[in-house]
Design a protein around this motif. Structure first.
Motif, mmCIF file in Angstrom:
data_model
loop_
_atom_site.group_PDB
_atom_site.id
_atom_site.type_symbol
_atom_site.label_atom_id
_atom_site.label_comp_id
_atom_site.label_asym_id
_atom_site.label_seq_id
_atom_site.Cartn_x
_atom_site.Cartn_y
_atom_site.Cartn_z
ATOM 1 N N ASP A 19 -77.503 -14.229 -6.194
ATOM 2 C CA ASP A 19 -76.437 -14.384 -7.185
ATOM 3 C C ASP A 19 -75.107 -14.706 -6.510
ATOM 4 O O ASP A 19 -74.340 -15.530 -6.990
ATOM 5 C CB ASP A 19 -76.318 -13.124 -8.036
ATOM 6 N N LYS A 20 -74.843 -14.077 -5.381
ATOM 7 C CA LYS A 20 -73.609 -14.351 -4.636
ATOM 8 C C LYS A 20 -73.570 -15.808 -4.173
ATOM 9 O O LYS A 20 -72.545 -16.492 -4.292
ATOM 10 C CB LYS A 20 -73.500 -13.407 -3.435
ATOM 11 N N ALA A 21 -74.704 -16.296 -3.673
ATOM 12 C CA ALA A 21 -74.772 -17.690 -3.223
ATOM 13 C C ALA A 21 -74.537 -18.643 -4.391
ATOM 14 O O ALA A 21 -73.827 -19.651 -4.247
ATOM 15 C CB ALA A 21 -76.125 -17.963 -2.570
ATOM 16 N N LYS A 22 -75.107 -18.327 -5.542
ATOM 17 C CA LYS A 22 -74.909 -19.161 -6.727
ATOM 18 C C LYS A 22 -73.450 -19.108 -7.186
ATOM 19 O O LYS A 22 -72.900 -20.111 -7.643
ATOM 20 C CB LYS A 22 -75.832 -18.722 -7.867
ATOM 21 N N ALA A 23 -72.822 -17.954 -7.076
ATOM 22 C CA ALA A 23 -71.417 -17.816 -7.472
ATOM 23 C C ALA A 23 -70.519 -18.677 -6.591
ATOM 24 O O ALA A 23 -69.583 -19.310 -7.082
ATOM 25 C CB ALA A 23 -70.990 -16.353 -7.390
ATOM 26 N N ILE A 24 -70.801 -18.716 -5.317
ATOM 27 C CA ILE A 24 -70.001 -19.514 -4.390
ATOM 28 C C ILE A 24 -70.109 -21.002 -4.730
ATOM 29 O O ILE A 24 -69.129 -21.734 -4.670
ATOM 30 C CB ILE A 24 -70.436 -19.249 -2.932
ATOM 31 N N LYS A 25 -71.309 -21.424 -5.133
ATOM 32 C CA LYS A 25 -71.547 -22.841 -5.444
ATOM 33 C C LYS A 25 -71.220 -23.193 -6.894
ATOM 34 O O LYS A 25 -71.412 -24.332 -7.300
ATOM 35 C CB LYS A 25 -73.010 -23.184 -5.176
ATOM 36 N N ASN A 26 -70.743 -22.217 -7.676
ATOM 37 C CA ASN A 26 -70.463 -22.427 -9.101
ATOM 38 C C ASN A 26 -71.678 -22.943 -9.863
ATOM 39 O O ASN A 26 -71.570 -23.825 -10.699
ATOM 40 C CB ASN A 26 -69.273 -23.369 -9.312
ATOM 41 N N GLU A 27 -72.831 -22.404 -9.557
ATOM 42 C CA GLU A 27 -74.068 -22.780 -10.229
ATOM 43 C C GLU A 27 -74.487 -21.671 -11.192
ATOM 44 O O GLU A 27 -73.859 -20.614 -11.250
ATOM 45 C CB GLU A 27 -75.167 -23.033 -9.195
ATOM 46 N N ALA A 28 -75.554 -21.932 -11.942
ATOM 47 C CA ALA A 28 -76.075 -20.939 -12.877
ATOM 48 C C ALA A 28 -76.442 -19.668 -12.111
ATOM 49 O O ALA A 28 -77.013 -19.728 -11.024
ATOM 50 C CB ALA A 28 -77.306 -21.485 -13.592
ATOM 51 N N ARG A 29 -76.066 -18.532 -12.683
ATOM 52 C CA ARG A 29 -76.196 -17.262 -11.972
ATOM 53 C C ARG A 29 -77.204 -16.350 -12.633
ATOM 54 O O ARG A 29 -77.677 -16.602 -13.729
ATOM 55 C CB ARG A 29 -74.833 -16.588 -11.919
ATOM 56 N N VAL A 30 -77.490 -15.272 -11.938
ATOM 57 C CA VAL A 30 -78.370 -14.235 -12.464
ATOM 58 C C VAL A 30 -77.602 -13.503 -13.559
ATOM 59 O O VAL A 30 -76.445 -13.112 -13.343
ATOM 60 C CB VAL A 30 -78.777 -13.252 -11.341
ATOM 61 N N PRO A 31 -78.208 -13.294 -14.733
ATOM 62 C CA PRO A 31 -77.499 -12.578 -15.805
ATOM 63 C C PRO A 31 -77.098 -11.162 -15.371
ATOM 64 O O PRO A 31 -77.837 -10.496 -14.633
ATOM 65 C CB PRO A 31 -78.523 -12.521 -16.934
ATOM 66 N N GLU A 32 -75.933 -10.715 -15.839
ATOM 67 C CA GLU A 32 -75.465 -9.375 -15.469
ATOM 68 C C GLU A 32 -76.425 -8.289 -15.924
ATOM 69 O O GLU A 32 -76.535 -7.258 -15.282
ATOM 70 C CB GLU A 32 -74.068 -9.110 -16.036
ATOM 71 N N LYS A 33 -77.123 -8.517 -17.038
ATOM 72 C CA LYS A 33 -78.104 -7.529 -17.492
ATOM 73 C C LYS A 33 -79.170 -7.285 -16.431
ATOM 74 O O LYS A 33 -79.605 -6.152 -16.233
ATOM 75 C CB LYS A 33 -78.766 -7.993 -18.795
ATOM 76 N N VAL A 34 -79.565 -8.346 -15.759
ATOM 77 C CA VAL A 34 -80.569 -8.218 -14.698
ATOM 78 C C VAL A 34 -79.990 -7.428 -13.526
ATOM 79 O O VAL A 34 -80.657 -6.557 -12.958
ATOM 80 C CB VAL A 34 -81.067 -9.610 -14.237
ATOM 81 N N LEU A 35 -78.744 -7.713 -13.179
ATOM 82 C CA LEU A 35 -78.112 -6.992 -12.074
ATOM 83 C C LEU A 35 -77.948 -5.510 -12.405
ATOM 84 O O LEU A 35 -78.157 -4.644 -11.551
ATOM 85 C CB LEU A 35 -76.767 -7.629 -11.727
ATOM 86 N N TYR A 36 -77.603 -5.205 -13.659
ATOM 87 C CA TYR A 36 -77.521 -3.799 -14.077
ATOM 88 C C TYR A 36 -78.894 -3.137 -14.014
ATOM 89 O O TYR A 36 -79.025 -1.992 -13.562
ATOM 90 C CB TYR A 36 -76.957 -3.684 -15.500
ATOM 91 N N LEU A 37 -79.919 -3.842 -14.462
ATOM 92 C CA LEU A 37 -81.275 -3.295 -14.425
ATOM 93 C C LEU A 37 -81.707 -3.010 -12.990
ATOM 94 O O LEU A 37 -82.283 -1.954 -12.704
ATOM 95 C CB LEU A 37 -82.252 -4.259 -15.098
#
Length: 82
Positions: A19-37
């Motif tokens: 998710d961090k790598a996707k955030a740096i590239k401004n690409e589609a990210r992992v949903p926050e619900k998944v990160l909370y889970l």
């Protein structure tokens, strides 16, 4: 049981890194619900990813949620003698 917990935390760390790598590239990210889970299932891997990868550091509620999950897991692990 130990190996299951270890694998879950490695997976959580990996997903947070992805998710961090996707955030740096401004690409589609992992949903926050998944990160909370993942924080509920494997809070130690999630928290280490937050600290080491400096990911989600501005979200105080997210970090507090991970701390609470780690505390609950620590109590569980102590009671189970894992």
């Amino acid at each position: 049981m130990f190996y299951s917990i270890l694998v879950a935390n490695i997976i959580a760390f990996t997903v947070y890194g992805y998710d961090k790598a996707k955030a740096i590239k401004n690409e589609a990210r992992v949903p926050e619900k998944v990160l909370y889970l993942l924080c509920v299932i494997a809070p130690f891997g999630a928290y280490f990813a937050i600290k080491l990868l400096r990911h989600k550091t501005r979200k105080g509620a997210f970090i507090a949620f991970c701390w609470l999950s780690m505390l609950l897991w620590a109590v569980f692990l102590i009671k189970e003698n894992v």
